[in-house]
Design an enzyme around this catalytic site. Structure first.
Site: not given
Ligand code: ASP
Length: 343
Positions: A15, A59, A61, A280
């Protein structure tokens, strides 16, 4: 003549480097070469800044070992010339990425500060500017020409943490991370407050760092819940590609005492798998043997991860699994603090 510290910024995605396309209302990455134009305040900092971006920002992820290697290679290529590094990634997997990078570099003598933001840099209420500017300031902080921070940190919302102690705890708040088992390294208020007693893993020395790019990802995370079945556990642990399992247990390392459960864990260890016990809970840690529900795990050879986070345990396994260690040495190094990841 005093020379200004040189800081290298690497934008990998997330982001922080995005702007809103007002036609489509979608967040898109901006050309990071324009960073100094986008944030003119950067010119006021008392350091020289150079920046580079991943060819295709991602991103977080989509983060994977190829990107970890690319990141560390870029740091290695610029290590001699620059005094500090600021790595921008998405916050979603930042704790994993920064933990892995901490293990990939031995004898680090310069700051590597990860940061990102919850709102894009172009947003009116963005947290990106403060995070980026202060991360750069921390990376360029020196005393007698020696960097104040000589480890991998994660800076978010006025706090610098030891990266491999962090966990993302909030998807909404600007305060997105926490480090429950290790104190904050630097707090940013009117001044930067360095918590000297807790900073840096080893003393300053002139030995060059070692950059290690070999990682093994044949790892699974198995989070227990009341009612989990034997077949589910078997499917994960006995998978032929899985070499090590992070067993996320309850409380201080507790798990069911049922015969079937103990037997399946025991069988996997006898088959050569490594099972590590991580709590956890985000605070405190595993003390195998405190309760009856964990003493058996200890007896059959499950390794306690103490107060390590899941992210740090995964990173440490990726690193240690490449080393062909004997069972005894694996246990020794897993339990020992290598990068300040365990108390
Ligand atoms: N979905 C984004 C990422 O992790 C969220 C962020 O940038 O904080 O790439």
């Amino acid at each position: 003549m005093t020379t200004k510290p040189k800081i290298f910024i690497l934008y990998t995605g997330g982001t922080i480097g995005m702007v809103k396309d007002y036609n489509s209302n979608v967040l898109v990455p901006f050309d990071f070469d324009q960073i100094q134009e986008r944030i003119p305040e950067l010119k006021q900092l008392n350091c020289i800044i150079a920046s580079e971006s991943f060819e295709t920002p991602i991103d977080s992820s989509n983060m994977n070992v190829d990107y970890f290697r690319e990141m560390v290679q870029i740091i290695e290529d610029h290590y001699e010339v620059f005094d500090g590094f600021v790595i921008l990634t998405g916050s979603d997997t930042m704790s994993y990425t920064s933990s892995v990078v901490s293990f990939m570099i031995e004898n680090l003598q310069k700051p590597i500060i990860f940061t990102g933001s919850q709102l894009p840099i172009g947003d009116l209420r963005t947290d990106a500017k403060e995070n980026l500017i202060t991360a750069i300031q921390i990376a360029s902080s020196q005393r007698n020409g020696i960097p104040m921070i000589r480890e991998v940190g994660l800076y978010f919302e006025y706090k610098l943490y030891r990266a491999n102690r962090t966990t993302k705890i909030n998807a909404n708040n600007f305060e997105a991370f926490d480090s429950m088992n290790y104190p904050i390294l630097v707090e940013s208020g009117v001044q930067l407050d360095f918590n000297s007693k807790f900073i840096n893993i080893h003393s300053y020395n002139s030995d060059p760092p070692i950059f290690r790019k070999d990682l093994n990802t044949n790892i699974a995370i198995l989070k227990l819940f009341p009612g989990i079945t034997e077949s589910t556990i078997r499917a994960i642990i006995m998978n032929e590609h899985v070499e090590a399992v992070v067993l996320e247990s309850f409380g201080s390392g507790n798990a069911p005492t049922s015969e079937w459960f103990i037997n399946v864990i025991k069988e996997s260890i006898l088959n050569g798998k490594i099972i590590v016990n991580v709590s956890q809970c985000i605070g405190g840690g595993v003390v195998q043997g405190k309760y009856d529900t964990s003493i058996r795990l200890k007896r059959i050879g499950v390794l306690s991860a103490g107060d390590m986070t899941t992210e740090a345990a995964v990173a440490k396994l990726m690193y240690l699994l490449t080393k062909n260690l004997s069972k005894k040495d694996f246990k020794k190094y897993f339990k020992k603090s290598l990068r300040g990841e365990i108390s």
